[in-house]
Design a protein around this motif. Sequence first.
Motif, PDB file in Angstrom:
ATOM      1  N   ALA A   1      -1.060  -6.995  -9.289  1.00  0.00           N
ATOM      2  CA  ALA A   1      -0.659  -5.744  -8.649  1.00  0.00           C
ATOM      3  C   ALA A   1      -1.551  -4.582  -9.070  1.00  0.00           C
ATOM      4  CB  ALA A   1       0.801  -5.436  -8.980  1.00  0.00           C
ATOM      5  N   ARG A   2      -2.041  -4.620 -10.301  1.00  0.00           N
ATOM      6  CA  ARG A   2      -2.913  -3.536 -10.768  1.00  0.00           C
ATOM      7  C   ARG A   2      -4.134  -3.382  -9.859  1.00  0.00           C
ATOM      8  NH1 ARG A   2      -3.406  -4.376 -16.200  1.00  0.00           N
ATOM      9  NH2 ARG A   2      -2.120  -2.553 -16.653  1.00  0.00           N
ATOM     10  N   TRP A   3      -4.760  -4.488  -9.494  1.00  0.00           N
ATOM     11  CA  TRP A   3      -5.970  -4.418  -8.684  1.00  0.00           C
ATOM     12  C   TRP A   3      -5.664  -4.295  -7.198  1.00  0.00           C
ATOM     13  CZ3 TRP A   3      -9.227  -3.038 -11.987  1.00  0.00           C
ATOM     14  CH2 TRP A   3      -9.243  -3.580 -13.271  1.00  0.00           C
TER      15      TRP A   3
ATOM     16  N   GLN B   1      -3.007   9.278  17.183  1.00  0.00           N
ATOM     17  CA  GLN B   1      -1.830   9.047  16.349  1.00  0.00           C
ATOM     18  C   GLN B   1      -1.429   7.578  16.363  1.00  0.00           C
ATOM     19  OE1 GLN B   1      -1.275  11.371  14.472  1.00  0.00           O
ATOM     20  NE2 GLN B   1      -0.278  13.168  15.304  1.00  0.00           N
ATOM     21  N   SER B   2      -1.489   6.970  17.525  1.00  0.00           N
ATOM     22  CA  SER B   2      -1.112   5.560  17.653  1.00  0.00           C
ATOM     23  C   SER B   2      -2.094   4.649  16.939  1.00  0.00           C
ATOM     24  CB  SER B   2      -1.039   5.177  19.136  1.00  0.00           C
ATOM     25  OG  SER B   2      -0.783   3.807  19.294  1.00  0.00           O
ATOM     26  N   SER B   3      -3.382   5.032  16.902  1.00  0.00           N
ATOM     27  CA  SER B   3      -4.412   4.163  16.326  1.00  0.00           C
ATOM     28  C   SER B   3      -4.157   3.878  14.853  1.00  0.00           C
ATOM     29  CB  SER B   3      -5.802   4.791  16.500  1.00  0.00           C
ATOM     30  OG  SER B   3      -5.924   5.987  15.741  1.00  0.00           O
ATOM     31  N   PHE B   4      -3.458   4.784  14.183  1.00  0.00           N
ATOM     32  CA  PHE B   4      -3.115   4.558  12.781  1.00  0.00           C
ATOM     33  C   PHE B   4      -2.348   3.243  12.612  1.00  0.00           C
ATOM     34  CE2 PHE B   4       0.048   4.847   9.403  1.00  0.00           C
ATOM     35  CZ  PHE B   4      -0.716   5.193   8.313  1.00  0.00           C
ATOM     36  N   TYR B   5      -1.582   2.862  13.626  1.00  0.00           N
ATOM     37  CA  TYR B   5      -0.708   1.694  13.526  1.00  0.00           C
ATOM     38  C   TYR B   5      -1.325   0.415  14.105  1.00  0.00           C
ATOM     39  CZ  TYR B   5       2.737   5.282  12.521  1.00  0.00           C
ATOM     40  OH  TYR B   5       3.409   6.337  11.960  1.00  0.00           O
ATOM     41  N   TRP B   6      -2.539   0.476  14.645  1.00  0.00           N
ATOM     42  CA  TRP B   6      -3.122  -0.690  15.302  1.00  0.00           C
ATOM     43  C   TRP B   6      -3.297  -1.868  14.348  1.00  0.00           C
ATOM     44  CZ3 TRP B   6      -7.599   1.903  18.571  1.00  0.00           C
ATOM     45  CH2 TRP B   6      -7.021   2.684  19.580  1.00  0.00           C
ATOM     46  N   LEU B   7      -3.781  -1.617  13.159  1.00  0.00           N
ATOM     47  CA  LEU B   7      -3.977  -2.688  12.172  1.00  0.00           C
ATOM     48  C   LEU B   7      -3.018  -2.566  10.990  1.00  0.00           C
ATOM     49  CD1 LEU B   7      -7.872  -3.136  11.999  1.00  0.00           C
ATOM     50  CD2 LEU B   7      -6.195  -4.466  13.286  1.00  0.00           C
ATOM     51  N   LEU B   8      -2.043  -1.682  11.098  1.00  0.00           N
ATOM     52  CA  LEU B   8      -1.090  -1.530  10.012  1.00  0.00           C
ATOM     53  C   LEU B   8      -0.332  -2.828   9.762  1.00  0.00           C
ATOM     54  CD1 LEU B   8       1.075   1.555   9.276  1.00  0.00           C
ATOM     55  CD2 LEU B   8       2.149  -0.685   9.247  1.00  0.00           C
ATOM     56  N   ALA B   9       0.053  -3.512  10.842  1.00  0.00           N
ATOM     57  CA  ALA B   9       0.783  -4.768  10.699  1.00  0.00           C
ATOM     58  C   ALA B   9      -0.085  -5.828  10.027  1.00  0.00           C
ATOM     59  CB  ALA B   9       1.256  -5.257  12.064  1.00  0.00           C
ATOM     60  N   VAL B  10      -1.365  -5.880  10.404  1.00  0.00           N
ATOM     61  CA  VAL B  10      -2.277  -6.850   9.798  1.00  0.00           C
ATOM     62  C   VAL B  10      -2.420  -6.571   8.300  1.00  0.00           C
ATOM     63  CG1 VAL B  10      -4.647  -7.715   9.775  1.00  0.00           C
ATOM     64  CG2 VAL B  10      -3.540  -7.159  11.951  1.00  0.00           C
ATOM     65  N   GLY B  11      -2.621  -5.299   7.951  1.00  0.00           N
ATOM     66  CA  GLY B  11      -2.735  -4.937   6.551  1.00  0.00           C
ATOM     67  C   GLY B  11      -1.464  -5.232   5.770  1.00  0.00           C
ATOM     68  N   SER B  12      -0.321  -5.010   6.423  1.00  0.00           N
ATOM     69  CA  SER B  12       0.958  -5.254   5.757  1.00  0.00           C
ATOM     70  C   SER B  12       1.158  -6.727   5.429  1.00  0.00           C
ATOM     71  CB  SER B  12       2.101  -4.755   6.636  1.00  0.00           C
ATOM     72  OG  SER B  12       3.340  -4.957   6.014  1.00  0.00           O
ATOM     73  N   VAL B  13       0.889  -7.590   6.405  1.00  0.00           N
ATOM     74  CA  VAL B  13       1.040  -9.037   6.183  1.00  0.00           C
ATOM     75  C   VAL B  13       0.044  -9.513   5.133  1.00  0.00           C
ATOM     76  CG1 VAL B  13       0.820 -11.314   7.228  1.00  0.00           C
ATOM     77  CG2 VAL B  13       1.975  -9.487   8.471  1.00  0.00           C
ATOM     78  N   LEU B  14      -1.216  -9.081   5.261  1.00  0.00           N
ATOM     79  CA  LEU B  14      -2.240  -9.500   4.304  1.00  0.00           C
ATOM     80  C   LEU B  14      -1.904  -9.029   2.894  1.00  0.00           C
ATOM     81  CD1 LEU B  14      -4.978 -10.816   3.761  1.00  0.00           C
ATOM     82  CD2 LEU B  14      -6.067  -8.630   4.335  1.00  0.00           C
ATOM     83  N   GLY B  15      -1.492  -7.772   2.772  1.00  0.00           N
ATOM     84  CA  GLY B  15      -1.131  -7.252   1.462  1.00  0.00           C
ATOM     85  C   GLY B  15       0.064  -7.975   0.868  1.00  0.00           C
ATOM     86  N   GLY B  16       1.055  -8.301   1.716  1.00  0.00           N
ATOM     87  CA  GLY B  16       2.219  -9.030   1.237  1.00  0.00           C
ATOM     88  C   GLY B  16       1.862 -10.413   0.735  1.00  0.00           C
ATOM     89  N   LEU B  17       0.988 -11.095   1.448  1.00  0.00           N
ATOM     90  CA  LEU B  17       0.567 -12.437   1.025  1.00  0.00           C
ATOM     91  C   LEU B  17      -0.245 -12.390  -0.261  1.00  0.00           C
ATOM     92  CD1 LEU B  17      -0.438 -13.954   4.484  1.00  0.00           C
ATOM     93  CD2 LEU B  17       1.604 -14.482   3.136  1.00  0.00           C
ATOM     94  N   LEU B  18      -1.049 -11.347  -0.428  1.00  0.00           N
ATOM     95  CA  LEU B  18      -1.869 -11.222  -1.630  1.00  0.00           C
ATOM     96  C   LEU B  18      -1.048 -10.841  -2.856  1.00  0.00           C
ATOM     97  CD1 LEU B  18      -5.042  -9.394  -0.248  1.00  0.00           C
ATOM     98  CD2 LEU B  18      -4.824 -11.801  -0.919  1.00  0.00           C
ATOM     99  N   MET B  19       0.171 -10.315  -2.639  1.00  0.00           N
ATOM    100  CA  MET B  19       1.009  -9.904  -3.766  1.00  0.00           C
ATOM    101  C   MET B  19       1.259 -11.044  -4.740  1.00  0.00           C
ATOM    102  SD  MET B  19       1.974  -6.779  -4.262  1.00  0.00           S
ATOM    103  CE  MET B  19       3.434  -7.012  -5.271  1.00  0.00           C
ATOM    104  N   GLY B  20       1.363 -12.246  -4.240  1.00  0.00           N
ATOM    105  CA  GLY B  20       1.609 -13.382  -5.118  1.00  0.00           C
ATOM    106  C   GLY B  20       0.349 -14.013  -5.677  1.00  0.00           C
ATOM    107  N   ARG B  21      -0.807 -13.505  -5.270  1.00  0.00           N
ATOM    108  CA  ARG B  21      -2.072 -14.123  -5.655  1.00  0.00           C
ATOM    109  C   ARG B  21      -3.011 -13.190  -6.424  1.00  0.00           C
ATOM    110  NH1 ARG B  21      -0.278 -15.960  -0.831  1.00  0.00           N
ATOM    111  NH2 ARG B  21      -0.379 -18.215  -0.429  1.00  0.00           N
ATOM    112  N   VAL B  22      -2.882 -11.900  -6.203  1.00  0.00           N
ATOM    113  CA  VAL B  22      -3.735 -10.918  -6.862  1.00  0.00           C
ATOM    114  C   VAL B  22      -2.859 -10.016  -7.721  1.00  0.00           C
ATOM    115  CG1 VAL B  22      -5.385  -9.026  -6.530  1.00  0.00           C
ATOM    116  CG2 VAL B  22      -5.352 -10.961  -4.926  1.00  0.00           C
TER     117      VAL B  22
END
Length: 438
Positions: free
Chosen positions: A92-94, A69-90
């Motif tokens: 939203a459709r893709w 259950q905990s492993s779901f959150y191990w890279l969640l923060a990394v994905g969240s930051v990366l996705g947030g940064l890409l929001m202004g560059r990629v």
Amino acid sequence: MSRSATPAVAEPQSGSVKAVPTRRRAAFVVGLLFCFMLINYADKVVIGLAGVDLIHELGLSKEQFGLVQSSFYWLLAVGSVLGGLLMGRVRARWLLAGAGLLWAVSLAPMTGSVGFGLLIACRVLLGFAEGPATAMATAVTHSWYAPEKRALPTSIVVAGAGFGPLIASPALTWVMLRFDWHAPFTVLCVAGIAWVLTWVFSGGEGPMGAARATASEAGTILPEQVPLRALLGTRTVIGLLVLFFTSYWSIAVKVTWLPLYLREGLGYTAGQSGTLVALPYAAAALFQVLVGFASAALSRRGASSRVARCLFAAALAGVGGLSTVGFALLDRGIAQLLLLVVGASLTSAGYGIAFAAISDVVPARQRGAIMGVVVALYSLGGIIAPLVLGGLVESAASAAAGYSHGFLVIGVLVVVGAAVSALLTDPERDAARLAAAH
């Protein structure tokens, strides 16, 4: 300058007439984003629904299942930051389509036999892909609506997080009992692919996401760009982060351990558990929409963003935390079940309006990045909470005692977080300071 005399969003630089979204188009995108969040949370809860059979088949201990259950959150923060940064560059459709496709990929191995290592790997990939989901969905929603109109559509999108488990819990439990524990993962994999195809052809970001200058709910014109350190250092963002982090303990445990708590801690059958686990999500979905309406009504009556969004969200979380403490101290029965539903639903009921409050102090172009960082930081509670509860259950004299102790700790934490958030947050004050400094 009066509220009514201040434009909510700066006029688009070119093609302003064509750039104004129709209500029908904006509502359709909100519907797609609602489904995005629905599938997101159905993916989260399915592992708990299949937990008893999965533990038996793989021979896992409670601590090992807590690790899953905990492993779901191990890279969640990394994905969240990366996705947030890409929001202004990629576009939203893709970006959202890519996230949804990764969800399906992470679920595919679960449709057949898996080992403990592959199970962990699938959950880590799913967490990474779902990390930016809330930030991306809310940022895209805000790109379709002016500041004073964001609370309700944001609450509707966030309500998808409640409807996901609400629909998934009984439906996927039925599928599991009719076939086996692998079947629900097949259903969700197919649903994820179907959503991706729909979004690619019909979704996208609204014109307000590209505005060069935006106004807060109070009418303060925010600059086009503010240093990230200054934005993250505002008391409003810090206060909302505290609220998100502490209440997310309750949300993470509800998603991961509630089905097992109902079966092992309270003695309900698998069928009863599949139905009862849906109740908190039903209440959460209902409350989130009602809170959106109530917040919008408060804003129309002249209430500040601090009152209509920040204090409102903190009050909801505080009541939810007290309810969690209450059901942890009671024995099985109607009263305990009622407090369980209230505690598990109110802690997240204010998420939509809280995210709207973040947009009141963050320029349009930086919302994705800031929301991604906020989600990344508060999701750390999702790493800690399942492990803590799993350890308490494993070491307690009985499963029921371990669950009660764990929920008691979480309830107290949520109440403290709500109080701290209420003291810190004030979007009008912080928006004015940012505008003056930049």
